[in-house]
Design a protein around this motif. Sequence first.
Motif, short mmCIF file in Angstrom:
data_model
loop_
_atom_site.label_atom_id
_atom_site.label_comp_id
_atom_site.label_asym_id
_atom_site.label_seq_id
_atom_site.Cartn_x
_atom_site.Cartn_y
_atom_site.Cartn_z
N UNK A 38 -17.34 -23.67 -31.30
CA UNK A 38 -16.53 -23.12 -30.23
C UNK A 38 -17.43 -22.69 -29.08
N UNK A 39 -16.85 -22.66 -27.88
CA UNK A 39 -17.61 -22.25 -26.71
C UNK A 39 -18.08 -20.80 -26.90
N UNK A 40 -17.15 -19.96 -27.35
CA UNK A 40 -17.51 -18.56 -27.61
C UNK A 40 -17.92 -18.47 -29.08
N UNK A 41 -19.19 -18.78 -29.39
CA UNK A 41 -19.56 -19.02 -30.78
C UNK A 41 -19.63 -17.75 -31.64
N UNK A 47 -16.41 -8.73 -39.62
CA UNK A 47 -15.04 -8.40 -40.01
C UNK A 47 -14.04 -8.58 -38.87
N UNK A 48 -14.46 -8.30 -37.62
CA UNK A 48 -13.53 -8.51 -36.50
C UNK A 48 -13.26 -9.99 -36.31
N UNK A 49 -14.30 -10.79 -36.52
CA UNK A 49 -14.15 -12.25 -36.42
C UNK A 49 -13.20 -12.77 -37.49
N UNK A 50 -13.27 -12.18 -38.67
CA UNK A 50 -12.37 -12.56 -39.76
C UNK A 50 -10.92 -12.27 -39.34
N UNK A 51 -10.68 -11.04 -38.84
CA UNK A 51 -9.32 -10.66 -38.43
C UNK A 51 -8.81 -11.54 -37.29
N UNK A 52 -9.70 -11.78 -36.33
CA UNK A 52 -9.34 -12.64 -35.19
C UNK A 52 -8.94 -14.03 -35.68
N UNK A 53 -9.66 -14.53 -36.70
CA UNK A 53 -9.38 -15.87 -37.24
C UNK A 53 -8.01 -15.90 -37.90
N UNK A 54 -7.67 -14.83 -38.63
CA UNK A 54 -6.34 -14.75 -39.27
C UNK A 54 -5.25 -14.78 -38.18
N UNK A 55 -5.45 -13.95 -37.16
CA UNK A 55 -4.45 -13.87 -36.09
C UNK A 55 -4.32 -15.23 -35.39
N UNK A 56 -5.45 -15.85 -35.09
CA UNK A 56 -5.44 -17.16 -34.40
C UNK A 56 -4.65 -18.19 -35.19
N UNK A 57 -4.91 -18.23 -36.50
CA UNK A 57 -4.29 -19.28 -37.31
C UNK A 57 -2.80 -19.00 -37.51
N UNK A 58 -2.46 -17.74 -37.72
CA UNK A 58 -1.05 -17.39 -37.93
C UNK A 58 -0.24 -17.63 -36.65
N UNK A 59 -0.84 -17.29 -35.52
CA UNK A 59 -0.13 -17.49 -34.24
C UNK A 59 -0.28 -18.91 -33.70
N UNK A 60 -0.98 -19.74 -34.46
CA UNK A 60 -1.20 -21.15 -34.07
C UNK A 60 -1.82 -21.27 -32.68
N UNK A 61 -2.81 -20.41 -32.44
CA UNK A 61 -3.54 -20.49 -31.16
C UNK A 61 -4.49 -21.68 -31.20
N UNK A 62 -4.95 -22.11 -30.04
CA UNK A 62 -5.92 -23.21 -30.02
C UNK A 62 -7.32 -22.64 -29.78
N UNK A 63 -8.33 -23.41 -30.19
CA UNK A 63 -9.72 -22.99 -29.99
C UNK A 63 -10.26 -23.71 -28.76
N UNK A 64 -11.28 -23.10 -28.14
CA UNK A 64 -11.96 -23.73 -27.00
C UNK A 64 -13.25 -24.34 -27.56
N UNK A 65 -13.23 -25.65 -27.76
CA UNK A 65 -14.35 -26.31 -28.46
C UNK A 65 -15.40 -26.86 -27.50
#
Length: 174
Positions: A38-41, A47-65
């Motif tokens: 990802x651009x923002x690697x 732990x915040x990255x873990x939570x962010x990942x859960x939220x991203x996947x549940x909300x079906x957000x897209x990543x900036x690759x």
Amino acid sequence: MNTPMRILVVFYSRSETTAELGGRLAAELEGDYERLHEVEFRRRAGPFGFLRSIVDVVRQRTAHLQPMAHVLANYDVVLIGTPVWAARASTPVATWLAEHWHEVRATAFFCTMGSRGSEQTFAQLQQLAHRAPLATCAISARDMKEDIAVEKVARFVLAIKDALSAREDEAAAR
Ligand SMILES: Cc1cc2nc3c(=O)[nH]c(=O)nc-3n(C[C@H](O)[C@H](O)[C@H](O)COP(=O)(O)O)c2cc1C
């Protein structure tokens, strides 16, 4: 003489498990590999990255690759690997496949996980790829501990090789 099939292994890995498997598969199939970044690697770290990942996947957000290093048109088969996140494909892999599915000629899927969610993940990947995979391989933390992983990877590699040689035979017969 038939030209050998060209294989690319594309994967994302947050904590190196899928990366380790992707590297092994590329070596065994004599293919190239492309790790998605990802651009923002640092977005997924800690732990915040873990939570962010859960939220991203549940909300079906897209990543900036970040842009890819390999050209998909050069490959006959693309293996796609992801960690399971909340019983889904990780956000970077889902984003990548939604953007590139039309450039992929044939595919196989692999995932790593704590314990469950591979079937939903493969169903999602199949939907995003708009095609069924040649083979799939799901590796859990327990598989790794009990050495079942080696056997599963060997079966996956064999299934891909068999599918590819059947395709080569078909092409030669035409
Ligand atoms: C955000 C997040 C969600 C996860 N959700 C699941 C899950 O639903 N099922 C599961 O078995 N493991 C889950 N895991 C564990 C990972 O799938 C597992 O540790 C995987 O092997 C990590 O791969 P990696 O090291 O390549 O990032 C999750 C991990 C993360 C970070």
